[in-house]
Design a protein around this motif. Sequence first.
Motif, PDB file in Angstrom:
ATOM      1  N   HIS A 198       0.820  -1.220   0.000  1.00  0.00           N
ATOM      2  CA  HIS A 198       0.000   0.000   0.000  1.00  0.00           C
ATOM      3  C   HIS A 198       0.849   1.263   0.000  1.00  0.00           C
TER       4      HIS A 198
ATOM      5  N   SER B 232      -3.929   0.489  -3.935  1.00  0.00           N
ATOM      6  CA  SER B 232      -5.034   0.913  -3.076  1.00  0.00           C
ATOM      7  C   SER B 232      -5.314  -0.201  -2.068  1.00  0.00           C
ATOM      8  N   GLN B 233      -6.050   0.145  -1.019  1.00  0.00           N
ATOM      9  CA  GLN B 233      -6.399  -0.873  -0.033  1.00  0.00           C
ATOM     10  C   GLN B 233      -7.212  -1.992  -0.673  1.00  0.00           C
TER      11      GLN B 233
ATOM     12  N   ILE C 168     -10.979  -5.918   3.084  1.00  0.00           N
ATOM     13  CA  ILE C 168     -10.476  -4.545   3.169  1.00  0.00           C
ATOM     14  C   ILE C 168     -10.315  -4.158   4.632  1.00  0.00           C
TER      15      ILE C 168
ATOM     16  N   VAL D 126      -7.048  -5.340   5.818  1.00  0.00           N
ATOM     17  CA  VAL D 126      -5.986  -4.464   5.309  1.00  0.00           C
ATOM     18  C   VAL D 126      -5.903  -3.205   6.168  1.00  0.00           C
ATOM     19  N   GLU D 127      -7.060  -2.611   6.464  1.00  0.00           N
ATOM     20  CA  GLU D 127      -7.093  -1.382   7.275  1.00  0.00           C
ATOM     21  C   GLU D 127      -6.510  -1.619   8.664  1.00  0.00           C
TER      22      GLU D 127
ATOM     23  N   LEU E  14      -2.699  -1.935   8.365  1.00  0.00           N
ATOM     24  CA  LEU E  14      -2.101  -0.620   8.103  1.00  0.00           C
ATOM     25  C   LEU E  14      -2.145   0.258   9.346  1.00  0.00           C
TER      26      LEU E  14
END
Length: 180
Positions: free
Chosen positions: A140, A146-147, A158, A161-162, A165
């Motif tokens: 990323h 992008s995510q 997603i 992923v968030e 991150l």
Amino acid sequence: MPENRLLTETYFAKRDVLLRFLTRLCGDEASAEDVLQDLYIKASGARIDGEIQEPLAFLFRMANNLYLNRLRAASSHRARDTAWHDLNPQTALEGSGIDGTGADASPDAEAVVAARQELRAVMKALEALPPRTQDIFRLHKIDGLSQTEVARRLDISISSVEKHLSGALKHLLALNRSRH
């Protein structure tokens, strides 16, 4: 006729039309020429399954996609630069030429050494993260995906992923606070 030959012949026959199209998209002819060069490279190496009914329309679509890829890359670079400047406001001011003197804004040797040390510390901090979090962060923040693209590539949600991150950024922020 092989598809890449059909595409390259159409490219050369309609190069001026493609250039006008890209100039309108890019806003200037120099950028349009860069995208046009990328288009030629893509078109000449294209391996297409099936038959292309409208080679000019195909080239327009390729040109538009290349332009959009450049926009995304530029946006990712700006986001990384902004994030870096937000985390390092003093470095951002020193290297920006904001003082208005007209002096060369290039960093001096000390700033370069300090930045390299900072980069080594960040890279070491990233190595302390779990491997999956490292991968997600690199895809990323460094590769500019992008995510959604990261989630798709790693076959995760997603939300996952968030979370990864967020954890990585908290870790780096804690490192930044402890160093300053």
